[in-house]
Design an enzyme around this catalytic site. Sequence first.
Site, PDB file in Angstrom:
ATOM      1  CG  ASN A   2       4.484   8.954   4.246  1.00  0.00           C
ATOM      2  OD1 ASN A   2       4.773  10.134   4.074  1.00  0.00           O
ATOM      3  ND2 ASN A   2       5.379   8.000   4.171  1.00  0.00           N
ATOM      4  CG  ASP A   3       1.707   8.260  -0.105  1.00  0.00           C
ATOM      5  OD1 ASP A   3       2.927   8.464   0.054  1.00  0.00           O
ATOM      6  OD2 ASP A   3       1.226   7.165  -0.395  1.00  0.00           O
ATOM      7  CB  VAL A   4      -2.946  12.374   2.544  1.00  0.00           C
ATOM      8  CG1 VAL A   4      -3.594  11.277   1.731  1.00  0.00           C
ATOM      9  CG2 VAL A   4      -2.810  11.973   3.991  1.00  0.00           C
TER      10      VAL A   4
END
Lengths: 459, 97
Positions: free
Chosen positions: A385-387
């Site tokens: 998600n964050d990446v």
Amino acid sequence: MSRAETIELVYLVAAVCFIVALKGLSSPRGARMGNLIGAAGMLVAVAATFATPGMHRVWLIVIALVVGAAVGVPAARSVRMTAIPQMVAAFNGVGGAAAALVSLAEFDRTAGHTGFGTAAAVVFSAFVGAVSFTGSAVTFAKLQELMTGQPVVLPHQRLANATLGAATVGLAVWGLADRSVAAVALLAVVALALGVLFVLPVGGADVPVVISLLNSFTGLAVAATGAVLRTTLLIVAGTLVGASGTLLTRMMSQAMGRSLSNILFGAITAAPTVAVASATSDRPVRTGTVDDVAVQLGYARRVLVVPGYGLAVAQAQHTVRDLADLLEGRGVEVVYGIHPVAGRMPGHMNVLLAEANVPYEQLREMDDVNAQMSQTDVALVVGANDVVNPAARDSPGSPIYGMPIINVDQAQGVVFLKRSMRPGFAGIDNALLYDAHTTMLFGDAKETLTALVAAVKVL
Amino acid sequence: MTETTIGLFTIFVLSVFVGFEVISKVSSTLHTPLMSGANAIHGVILVGSMIVLGSGHGAAQLTLGFIAVVLATINVVGGFVVTDRMLEMFKGRDRRK
């Protein structure tokens, strides 16, 4: 040659083994051999230590060794690959504690005739070792999800930090001036509290960088203990780890596009960032069916798989490879885009995918896949998600702003395999989930992938 | 052991350079195993723990020494075993090639 000299020589052999080990560990080919050489160095060093003149209580040492091995080996053998980061943190913490305890014991033994330099090394090792111990314990708790992964800033934390810092300085001066064992023991206790306060404000996604930093701290504590005991092997090995660990920490924070001080103190100094979540969470999300996605993948020319922590949790690495093989059989080009900090540790994804025998040539680095993003038909994001969050690129207010990401939003289509709409480890909402090009497939990554494999087979 | 303080300091400074030099080029693939391997290497504090337990006097020193040996052993064996488990998975890849 006296016995003491022989032991020194064996220690030199061990030190060389450690250098060769670190060198080996930094290349894929020599890594496993390097680790074994390091273990061999440790073995000869321990064996030689038994022969040290004036060694007593050999049986007690053997009991302690057996107890330690009985705890350490099963723990290391049974840990699941997803839990390895916290396992490393735990091993690091106990090493730091050991360094502090050894210095204290030696200080107590030589009380009354300790030189100033040695006393200073005792103070350093007791402080750093204790910080490393509780700091590692907090990183363990965060990664094991015994506590929240969010940054925690206690009320009056700055005041508490300043008070404990001042107490540390006072106790250090007292300990050095009077060569007081009690003062240094108290200082270690204060350091235990500081270790907790030091790591609490660090967000979950940044914890691996802190583990690396604490690793180098423990190395330095060991080196200081070596100065206390006048054992060159401890100085060499501890310093090696301290120096290489510092460099590794810098590489890791660079991979996240953040400065180390921002990672460590960002939560304390920064004004609380506005939660982006409320602004976007009411927006509609496009949920697809397994069959839709199977068609999308099966008739694509190029598919990019972006694995993340969710892949590790679901243990879906073999299933994702089955899917990739199937797609390749249909003439689809499949590559994996590996973000440097995907998962919870750099290299985490490579380890997992290597376990599933994914060919090395298919694992591409972030820059590589970004360059070919526009020719990618489908970006299949598995538990990451964050990446892939465009906020890191586009929203200067976002806590992850500046972190390089895999630009899956620039692919023709994006498919997210996620357990829920829950934000990623950094706790930031991802606008890409609501994008018109995005299809969501909710559920456990392994189950969804298994269903996809079955659906692609019957295309 | 009669190393002078300046001698020990020399060893320290040289080790810093070796430490920087030895891992100056490493791909992010190997960051985790490298960290874990370095973690096992600082378990060499086991040698210091053994010396303290073997040469200490009185209950306090012996207790500290005993706990230190146990903790350091966990660090050493756990560190090397877990690193080997990680690297074992890279081996599978080479076999395929």
